[in-house]
Motif scaffolding. Structure first.
Motif, PDB file in Angstrom:
ATOM      1  N   GLU A 637       0.824  -1.207   0.000  1.00  0.00           N
ATOM      2  CA  GLU A 637       0.000   0.000   0.000  1.00  0.00           C
ATOM      3  C   GLU A 637       0.858   1.256   0.000  1.00  0.00           C
ATOM      4  O   GLU A 637       0.525   2.249  -0.658  1.00  0.00           O
ATOM      5  CB  GLU A 637      -0.934  -0.007   1.202  1.00  0.00           C
ATOM      6  N   ARG A 638       1.951   1.237   0.722  1.00  0.00           N
ATOM      7  CA  ARG A 638       2.847   2.400   0.713  1.00  0.00           C
ATOM      8  C   ARG A 638       3.450   2.617  -0.661  1.00  0.00           C
ATOM      9  O   ARG A 638       3.593   3.766  -1.118  1.00  0.00           O
ATOM     10  CB  ARG A 638       3.949   2.202   1.763  1.00  0.00           C
ATOM     11  N   ARG A 639       3.796   1.528  -1.323  1.00  0.00           N
ATOM     12  CA  ARG A 639       4.373   1.672  -2.653  1.00  0.00           C
ATOM     13  C   ARG A 639       3.323   2.143  -3.659  1.00  0.00           C
ATOM     14  O   ARG A 639       3.638   2.902  -4.587  1.00  0.00           O
ATOM     15  CB  ARG A 639       4.964   0.340  -3.109  1.00  0.00           C
ATOM     16  N   LYS A 647      -0.645   3.863 -13.466  1.00  0.00           N
ATOM     17  CA  LYS A 647       0.119   2.686 -13.076  1.00  0.00           C
ATOM     18  C   LYS A 647      -0.554   1.953 -11.919  1.00  0.00           C
ATOM     19  O   LYS A 647      -0.504   0.720 -11.849  1.00  0.00           O
ATOM     20  CB  LYS A 647       1.532   3.095 -12.682  1.00  0.00           C
ATOM     21  N   ARG A 648      -1.202   2.705 -11.029  1.00  0.00           N
ATOM     22  CA  ARG A 648      -1.879   2.044  -9.915  1.00  0.00           C
ATOM     23  C   ARG A 648      -3.058   1.210 -10.411  1.00  0.00           C
ATOM     24  O   ARG A 648      -3.277   0.093  -9.955  1.00  0.00           O
ATOM     25  CB  ARG A 648      -2.358   3.084  -8.898  1.00  0.00           C
ATOM     26  N   MET A 650      -3.358  -0.117 -13.381  1.00  0.00           N
ATOM     27  CA  MET A 650      -2.793  -1.254 -14.094  1.00  0.00           C
ATOM     28  C   MET A 650      -2.305  -2.319 -13.108  1.00  0.00           C
ATOM     29  O   MET A 650      -2.511  -3.525 -13.321  1.00  0.00           O
ATOM     30  CB  MET A 650      -1.641  -0.777 -14.983  1.00  0.00           C
ATOM     31  N   PHE A 651      -1.682  -1.863 -12.018  1.00  0.00           N
ATOM     32  CA  PHE A 651      -1.206  -2.818 -11.011  1.00  0.00           C
ATOM     33  C   PHE A 651      -2.375  -3.547 -10.358  1.00  0.00           C
ATOM     34  O   PHE A 651      -2.311  -4.763 -10.119  1.00  0.00           O
ATOM     35  CB  PHE A 651      -0.397  -2.060  -9.954  1.00  0.00           C
ATOM     36  N   GLU A 652      -3.451  -2.849 -10.080  1.00  0.00           N
ATOM     37  CA  GLU A 652      -4.620  -3.498  -9.478  1.00  0.00           C
ATOM     38  C   GLU A 652      -5.245  -4.516 -10.426  1.00  0.00           C
ATOM     39  O   GLU A 652      -5.690  -5.590  -9.995  1.00  0.00           O
ATOM     40  CB  GLU A 652      -5.644  -2.433  -9.081  1.00  0.00           C
ATOM     41  N   LYS A 653      -5.277  -4.216 -11.720  1.00  0.00           N
ATOM     42  CA  LYS A 653      -5.798  -5.189 -12.676  1.00  0.00           C
ATOM     43  C   LYS A 653      -4.906  -6.433 -12.738  1.00  0.00           C
ATOM     44  O   LYS A 653      -5.399  -7.559 -12.830  1.00  0.00           O
ATOM     45  CB  LYS A 653      -5.899  -4.550 -14.060  1.00  0.00           C
ATOM     46  N   MET A 654      -3.596  -6.222 -12.681  1.00  0.00           N
ATOM     47  CA  MET A 654      -2.681  -7.357 -12.691  1.00  0.00           C
ATOM     48  C   MET A 654      -2.873  -8.233 -11.455  1.00  0.00           C
ATOM     49  O   MET A 654      -2.904  -9.469 -11.544  1.00  0.00           O
ATOM     50  CB  MET A 654      -1.236  -6.865 -12.778  1.00  0.00           C
TER      51      MET A 654
END
Length: 683
Positions: A637-639, A647-648, A650-654
């Motif tokens: 969460e900090r990152r 990008k956030r 996209m990261f959540e979809k991944m």
């Protein structure tokens, strides 16, 4: 004050045009407009704002690029469409006057013939471009080749599709360019590699096809007209590239008797009178570059005979190098990196041509004849026989032939023939011939799946796993490769775990941590949260005060190794290793004695006390794991807070997709565990 712009003269309103406007601009009917767009490869476009692109108050639904419609204004097919429209009016007038003979004469003599050759050249400037667009063409033509003739699908169209597809299959057989195949619910998937291009198409099963009324065959027939022209061009180029005459000669009588592939007789360009059958071996493929260089050198006026001989030698060396070339294997320098993609085992045409070369196959009546014949001949088999009731032309042998090495059957287990009777038990009335439901000694019987699994693996599979009546191994798609963490049905759960897939549940991990903690406790250490009795703590304090020695209790840090966990809890300064081992044994005995005293005080046995300790250790291990997971989530969460919004997301979809894949893999592994347990119980 600036000039006021008129609505619809700029922006999206100028770049897009509606379908009705395009039809009025081209002055053709809507069906002809659809045919023209299919031929030219023009498809509807979706503007960002339909309200801005539309020139009317109500937004339209179908838009095209204005430049594409302008491009269609100069198409020669427009004249053909107008001629057809004029001819239709003349025929309708003749029928209105009851002049049927005149109407037939007009339809026969004045029907315009449309040629799509110029469209093929426009859409595919190079031959590679045509090969890249061949997937849909082959799927559509193979579909129409298996359809029954109806009023919507004439027999002439079906015959043309059958001829073109069989010619294409003959090229694949001759060049051994077929690579993979897969049996699915929809049909049979094939993949071939032609000039570096992977072509994948679908062939339906040969069942009785029923065409529904909801299918618009006019649109499909338009695609078939275009695809037949495209495949005709491609077949011509492929045949001439390997030195064959196109089109191949077709034996109509053999075709009527069900010969299919054997009805075509291939001929070489050097001598068209010498026929080349499918069973013969020809080496017509040569190195194009070396041949071109040789032709250039031989064309020079001052070339010497020695130079020509050197060119021939170089040409032969290049062919030998191509024949002995092996595929390179790539290895990663970093062991922790992802595995590199290795070249396919079936990527060599010479290897594919030798897979079934030494065998003689016989296809039983219930086995699908045409797919098996096509695959076997594509991978080197030259001797394929079948039952004469399926079509006598083209069959290499009958079922009683002694040269047969493999027989493909798709029926229950076949028994072996009964042993011959002795002289005293001879019976004159007993039959001397073998029945069709008995095996032939010395012949290998396999199910059809053995053929597909063999070509996909690139090597012969065990035939006993595919024996008649046996439970077949899973037939997996050759284009789906399991990644790290995915479920691989070809491996057992133990092999997948050793390969890097941690197939351990949360409860099992807790038990492992609890066992490690209890082992540490048996060595004289104290476990946080498990051994927290006041009496034990006071006893340890008394020992420390009386002896005057410092005891370092085992910590719960995650960075400790297994050797440190199992080490002695107290480190004694100035004592040798043997003396420390003796003190370790004394501490272990004291710990066991302490456990016995606690069990007696609580009225429990030593076994019950150990069970309680195991439960407490398991709970502590679970708490540690949840705490570690919580810390990892907080770190993530900090990152994420430092990422941008795009990008956030996209990261959540991944993360979501990976979680879904892990859930599916766990479900499959759970089913696999149940199946293995049932198999163990039955055994």
């Amino acid at each position: 004050m600036g000039k006021i712009k008129k609505k619809g003269t700029s922006g999206n309103a100028k770049n897009y045009i509606t379908r009705s406007q395009a039809v009025r601009k081209l002055q053709i009917s809507l069906p002809d407009f659809r045919r023209l767009c299919i031929f030219k490869g023009i498809y509807p476009r979706e503007p960002r704002s339909k309200k801005r692109a539309s020139k009317s108050s109500t937004p339209s639904t179908t838009f095209y690029y204005t430049k594409d419609i302008q491009y269609l204004l100069h198409e020669p097919l427009l004249d053909k469409f107008r001629d057809q429209k004029a001819l239709a009016k003349k025929i309708s007038k003749a029928l209105g006057r009851n002049e049927v003979s005149d109407a037939q004469r007009l339809e026969k003599n004045l029907t315009p013939r449309m040629r799509l050759d110029h469209i093929i050249k426009e859409r595919y400037p190079t031959f590679v471009d045509a090969l890249r667009d061949l997937d849909d063409a082959l799927s559509m033509l193979f579909l129409f080749a298996n359809l029954p003739s109806t009023s919507e699908v004439p027999a002439k169209t079906i015959a043309k599709c059958q001829r073109l597809t069989l010619e294409f299959e003959h090229y694949l057989i001759r060049t051994h360019t077929l690579r993979k195949s897969f049996l699915s619910i929809k049909g049979i998937y094939y993949q071939a590699t032609i000039q570096g291009q992977d072509i994948l198409w679908l062939v339906p099963y040969r069942f009785v096809q029923r065409t529904g009324a909801e299918i618009d065959f006019r649109i499909m027939a338009t695609f078939v007209d275009f695809y037949t022209t495209l495949l005709g061009f491609i077949n011509f180029r492929l045949y001439t590239s390997i030195g064959l005459v196109y089109p191949p000669r077709l034996d109509a009588q053999s075709e009527e008797q069900g010969a299919e592939l054997a009805a075509f007789h291939l001929e070489g360009q050097a001598d068209s009178k010498d026929e080349i059958t499918t069973g013969e071996v020809i080496h017509t493929e040569v190195n194009a570059k070396a041949q071109a260089e040789a032709d250039k050198l031989l064309a020079l006026p001052n070339v010497a005979e020695g130079q020509a001989e050197e060119v021939e030698i170089m040409d032969g060396d290049t062919e030998d190098k191509q024949a002995t070339t092996t595929l390179d294997q790539f290895s990663s320098l970093d062991p922790a990196a992802d595995s590199l993609l290795q070249p396919s085992l079936t990527a060599d045409a010479e290897t594919a041509g030798q897979l079934f070369e030494p065998f003689t196959f016989f296809l039983s009546r219930e086995a699908p004849r045409h797919p098996l014949e096509f695959i076997l001949k594509s991978f080197g088999c030259k001797r394929v026989g079948w039952d004469m009731s399926l079509g006598e032309p083209g069959a290499y042998c009958s079922e009683d032939d002694k040269r047969i090495t493999h027989q493909v059957v798709d029926r229950p287990d076949l028994p072996l023939p009964s042993p011959p009777l002795t002289d005293g038990e001879a019976d004159d009335d007993a039959p001397t011939t073998r029945t069709t439901n008995q095996r032939v000694p010395g012949r290998i019987y396999v199910q059809p799946q053995w053929i597909w699994d063999t070509i996909n693996a690139g090597q012969l599979q065990r035939p006993d796993l595919y024996a008649p009546g046996a439970t077949l191994p899973p037939h997996l798609s050759p284009w789906v490769k399991p990644k790290n963490g995915d479920y691989d049905p070809t491996l057992s759960l133990a092999d997948q775990a050793t390969a890097g897939d941690e197939d351990v549940s949360d409860e099992e991990q807790d038990e492992i941590d609890a066992d490690e903690a209890l082992e540490a406790a048996s060595a004289g250490e104290e476990i946080d949260g498990v051994r927290g009795d006041d009496e034990a703590q006071e006893m340890e304090k008394e020992l420390e005060d009386s002896d005057g020695m410092d005891v370092e209790l085992a910590g719960s840090d995650d960075d400790e190794s297994e050797a440190e966990v199992g080490a002695v809890a107290g480190e004694w300064d100035g004592i040798s290793g043997d003396e420390a081992d003796g003190l370790d044994a004394v501490a272990r005995e004291a710990r066991e004695h302490q456990l016995e005293l606690e069990a007696e005080a609580k009225g429990l046995s030593v076994r019950d006390s150990s069970v309680n300790a195991r439960k407490q250790a398991r709970q502590v291990a679970k708490d540690k794991r949840t705490r570690a997971e919580r810390e990892a989530e907080e770190d993530v969460e900090r990152r994420k807070m430092m990422m941008s919004r795009r990008k956030r997301k996209m990261f959540e979809k991944m993360v979501y997709s990976n979680a879904r894949k892990d859930e599916e893999a766990e479900k499959l592994k759970g089913k696999r565990r149940k199946i293995e347990r049932k198999a163990e119980k039955t055994d």
